[in-house]
Motif scaffolding. Structure first.
Motif: not given
Length: 424
Positions: A93-95, A179-202
């Motif tokens: 990062w320094r470089h 060098a790049y910057h990132l934004v991290e988001t964290i939230r609670a989501v029903p596991l069933a919803e994550i599985q249903e939307r997984w390819d979309e999220l990826a």
């Protein structure tokens, strides 16, 4: 050098090496290699398998001379193999550079992370071994060679994920990004919803992963995406380690509370966001000691395996304290990489280090294996030699390179010699 004792990060692997050495330069390291029949190298001790266990000399490379040598085009750099990922990424990062990807902790040495196939998450991003395009190695006779696709090319495909069996990596040529910057988001989501939307999220996010407690119906969804330049984050971690440690100590004393406490934890998960330099956002504090087993499965099989193992835990009412971690990793062409069969879902199963874990992992492992899982080399598994040929078609090529490069097995400890039958 002096006789002493050593243990890994979790405390489950202990050894009494004949000596622990911290050479300052290559000449000193060469003398150590020449003077000892058995030599292993250790970094931060983040391997849960006995990869560093030895009765011979145990070498640490963090005191070695070395500096970054960035190519004029800024696309690659030679980096000291013994540097921790924390030190390496701060210096990059320094470089003005970043690694293409990182995992969620950074104490490991660069060489240790690459040689075991350690990874982060990202459907289009491979393990850290995929960013290595060249190595400087010290061989069993103390000589130093370079290997890549052009020179000593017969070593290169074996060295990329080598478990330290060919020699001691002194420097590694790695791929870089501006060098790049990132934004991290964290939230609670029903596991069933994550599985249903997984390819979309990826597809939507550069990085997406989640943690799922076995007794909760919601999971903790985490995404990382490149964002505009910004100041470093105030918080250096993605979770409250102190609160989690209290929870772990509680379920150790009262295992019957595991399920109710996990559901209570999930009720308290609030949406959060962090922004900052990539090297500060990727890793988080992980101070609560645990044991870990991780399998890389064909991406299409990931949720079937996760759902089956969660169902098994619930049916048996097993006190599994940690959540499962679910990630995506791109495929590669590396001989002994768990990802060389194509894109993978990576599932990590953890247990608080002070709670029983051996029988738990032993009973869960066949579930992952039945779904096509290949274990992470540095995390708990029970692979034997007879398993290797089925899982890794290039096993015999790898063994041949090991025998040709280190015919006396100087760099093979008991665990690795038995696993790869290098003494035969």
């Amino acid at each position: 050098m002096r006789e002493t004792s050593w243990q890994n990060w979790s405390g489950s692997v202990r050894a009494t090496p004949s000596a622990i050495a911290q050479p300052r330069d290559e000449d000193e390291l060469a003398r150590i290699v020449a003077d000892n029949d058995k030599v292993r190298v250790t970094g931060a001790g983040h391997s849960f398998m006995p990869l560093c266990e030895t009765g011979g000399a145990l070498v640490r490379l963090d005191a070695m001379e070395g500096a970054l040598d960035i190519a004029p085009d800024g696309k690659t750099a030679w980096a000291p193999a013994g540097w921790s990922l924390a030190k390496l990424t701060a210096e990059l990062w320094r470089h003005g550079y970043s690694l293409p990807n990182q995992g969620d902790v950074n104490p490991q040495s660069l060489a240790g992370a690459i040689s075991t196939g350690t990874h982060g998450t990202g459907a289009e991003l491979g393990s850290l071994a995929t960013i290595a395009s060249g190595f400087r190695l010290m061989l069993a006779d103390g000589s130093v060679i370079a290997c890549d696709k052009g020179q000593n090319a017969q070593l290169f495909p074996a060295q990329r994920v080598s478990l330290g069996l060919l020699g001691i990596a002194l420097a590694i040529r790695i791929d870089l990004l501006p060098a790049y910057h990132l934004v991290e988001t964290i939230r609670a989501v029903p596991l069933a919803e994550i599985q249903e939307r997984w390819d979309e999220l990826a597809e939507l996010h550069r990085h997406v992963e989640f943690w799922a407690f076995p007794y909760a119906d919601d999971a903790i969804l985490k995404t990382l995406d490149i964002c505009d330049p910004c100041d470093p984050p105030e918080k250096q971690t993605d979770m409250d380690e102190k609160a989690f440690a209290i929870y772990c100590k509680t379920v150790r004393r009262m295992p019957k509370l595991t399920g109710s406490l996990q559901r209570q934890i999930m009720k308290g998960v609030k949406p959060t966001e962090r922004r900052g330099p990539a090297y500060l956002i990727f890793p988080s504090d992980r101070d609560t000691r645990f044991e870990e087993m991780e399998h890389q499965l064909p991406r299409a099989n990931g949720f079937a395996a996760l759902n089956e193992v969660i169902g098994w835990i619930r049916d048996r009412k097993l006190p599994v304290s940690f959540p499962f971690e679910y990630r995506l990793v791109a495929g590669d062409d590396i001989w002994m990489s768990p990802f060389n069969a194509g894109s993978c879902a990576s599932i990590s199963m953890h247990q608080y280090a002070k709670m029983p874990w051996r029988d738990l992992f032993a009973e869960a492992e066949p579930i992952f294996r039945a779904h096509g899982g290949r274990p992470h080399w540095a995390k708990r598994h029970t692979l034997e030699f007879d398993d290797l040929g089925t899982l890794y078609p290039k096993t015999e090529d790898f063994r041949a390179v090991c025998r040709g490069t280190d015919p006396t097995g100087k760099f093979a400890n008991r665990h690795l010699a038995e696993l790869f039958r290098l003494g035969e």
